[in-house]
Design a protein around this motif. Structure first.
Motif, mmCIF file in Angstrom:
data_model
loop_
_atom_site.group_PDB
_atom_site.id
_atom_site.type_symbol
_atom_site.label_atom_id
_atom_site.label_comp_id
_atom_site.label_asym_id
_atom_site.label_seq_id
_atom_site.Cartn_x
_atom_site.Cartn_y
_atom_site.Cartn_z
ATOM 1 N N ASP A 1 0.953 -1.283 -0.012
ATOM 2 C CA ASP A 1 -0.081 -0.098 0.039
ATOM 3 C C ASP A 1 0.902 1.164 -0.064
ATOM 4 O O ASP A 1 1.283 1.636 0.831
ATOM 5 N N GLU A 2 0.992 1.955 -1.329
ATOM 6 C CA GLU A 2 1.850 3.082 -1.424
ATOM 7 C C GLU A 2 1.311 4.214 -0.690
ATOM 8 O O GLU A 2 2.035 5.066 -0.196
ATOM 9 N N SER A 3 0.022 4.091 -0.435
ATOM 10 C CA SER A 3 -0.466 5.402 0.224
ATOM 11 C C SER A 3 -0.125 5.586 1.730
ATOM 12 O O SER A 3 -0.259 6.796 2.220
ATOM 13 N N VAL A 4 0.407 4.630 2.438
ATOM 14 C CA VAL A 4 0.809 4.873 3.947
ATOM 15 C C VAL A 4 2.204 5.523 3.875
ATOM 16 O O VAL A 4 2.480 6.162 4.973
ATOM 17 N N ARG B 1 2.827 8.729 5.846
ATOM 18 C CA ARG B 1 1.860 8.943 7.028
ATOM 19 C C ARG B 1 2.163 8.640 8.488
ATOM 20 O O ARG B 1 2.125 7.474 8.663
ATOM 21 N N TRP B 2 2.411 9.541 9.068
ATOM 22 C CA TRP B 2 2.976 9.472 10.416
ATOM 23 C C TRP B 2 1.822 9.035 11.368
ATOM 24 O O TRP B 2 0.792 9.609 11.485
ATOM 25 N N SER B 3 2.073 8.117 12.379
ATOM 26 C CA SER B 3 1.146 7.570 13.303
ATOM 27 C C SER B 3 0.894 8.738 14.377
ATOM 28 O O SER B 3 1.640 9.670 14.662
ATOM 29 N N VAL C 1 2.904 -0.344 12.388
ATOM 30 C CA VAL C 1 3.102 0.795 11.297
ATOM 31 C C VAL C 1 3.728 -0.152 10.151
ATOM 32 O O VAL C 1 3.044 -0.125 9.094
ATOM 33 N N THR D 1 0.964 -1.864 8.075
ATOM 34 C CA THR D 1 -0.150 -1.178 7.241
ATOM 35 C C THR D 1 0.374 -1.257 5.765
ATOM 36 O O THR D 1 -0.420 -0.962 5.028
ATOM 37 N N ALA D 2 1.532 -1.498 5.582
ATOM 38 C CA ALA D 2 2.391 -1.431 4.351
ATOM 39 C C ALA D 2 1.895 -2.815 3.342
ATOM 40 O O ALA D 2 1.857 -2.676 2.042
ATOM 41 N N ALA E 1 6.427 6.174 11.046
ATOM 42 C CA ALA E 1 5.755 5.892 9.815
ATOM 43 C C ALA E 1 6.494 5.083 8.756
ATOM 44 O O ALA E 1 7.741 5.001 8.804
#
Length: 279
Positions: free
Chosen positions: A5-8, A11-13, A51, A54-55, A88
């Motif tokens: 998932d490139e959108s993550v 994106r910092w938690s 984190v 999520t990727a 992230a």
């Protein structure tokens, strides 16, 4: 469907809070045989895993190996206080043999002062992609250390090291605790945490009492509990280089780097020049 998932990326938690206690620091030191700046990974352990997940889909997590670790130290952790940790996925980069996910971590005081930054690379073996998103981890040395080492030390690894390190660090990955789980992903059995090896190596790589501004290495080969970790250290312009080998002579940690603040570098050079047993 895309594997990653490139959108993550970037994106910092939200911040997670962790209490820095004397008991936690002592438990970590007991697990690795003494104090180590690598304790800085402990407050971020659970968040890094969350984190990273999520990727990529869960079915790919079994292919992950820890590629390298890079820690940059700005201020000491405040014992007896809480710190805020955020993380992230900062980069996804593919190649023929697999894909590298780079996770960035920031640890701050309650007042917002930066304590340390970390870069964790995870390598998804056998998952090639053409991804080139975000930033890679900071570069590590590519050439082997030159000349003769200035010191070395051999550390036998206790059979119960993985369990003790898991309890002290919060890293309960089953490949470090369960032979069947380790064999299921192609390992011969339980292996020692790479970060445990780094913590043990740092005690040889760092001059006694010295501060550290950077500690990093590449994890090149697993080592089993009951083996012996031998760390060799070379002088370097900003501190020291180091490598670690197992009992058979195979490299376990490579591209090891310790950078010292300017004052510690000057003190370290004086210490080396006065060391009787060094060549």
């Amino acid at each position: 469907m895309a594997l990653f998932d490139e959108s993550v990326v970037g994106r910092w938690s939200e911040e997670r809070w962790f209490d820095i206690t004397a008991e936690s620091i002592a438990a970590y030191a007991d697990a690795v045989g003494g104090p180590s700046p690598a304790y800085a990974v402990v407050p971020a352990m659970g968040l890094v895993f969350a984190v990273a997940e999520t990727a990529a889909p869960a079915e790919l997590r079994g292919r992950v190996v820890h590629g390298q670790q890079d820690l940059f130290f700005h201020r000491p952790l405040p014992v007896g206080e809480s710190v805020a940790v955020s993380a992230a996925v900062v980069g996804l980069h593919g190649k023929r043999s697999g894909t590298v996910a780079t996770i960035g971590v920031r640890t701050r005081t309650a007042g917002g002062e930066l304590l340390n930054e970390q870069y964790v690379t995870e390598f998804y073996r056998g998952v090639p992609t053409d991804l080139a998103v975000g930033a890679p981890a900071p570069a590590l040395p590519t050439e082997p250390p030159a000349g003769e080492p200035v010191r070395s030390a051999a550390h036998p690894l206790p059979p119960d090291l993985p369990r003790r390190y898991a309890d002290a660090s919060g890293d309960h990955n089953p490949i470090h605790l369960d032979d069947e789980a380790a064999r299921a992903v192609g390992l011969p059995g339980v292996i020692v945490h790479g970060l445990a090896s780094l913590a043990i190596a740092s005690r040889t790589a760092l001059p006694p009492g010295a501060d550290v501004s950077r500690l990093s290495c590449r994890f090149t080969r697993p080592i089993a509990p009951g083996d012996t970790l031998t760390t060799r250290v070379w002088a370097h312009e900003r501190g020291h280089r180091f490598e670690c080998h197992d009992r058979a002579g195979a490299m376990v940690l490579g591209a090891g780097l310790v950078e010292l603040p300017r004052r510690s570098r000057e003190d370290g050079r004086r210490s080396i020049s006065n060391h009787d047993h060094l060549p």
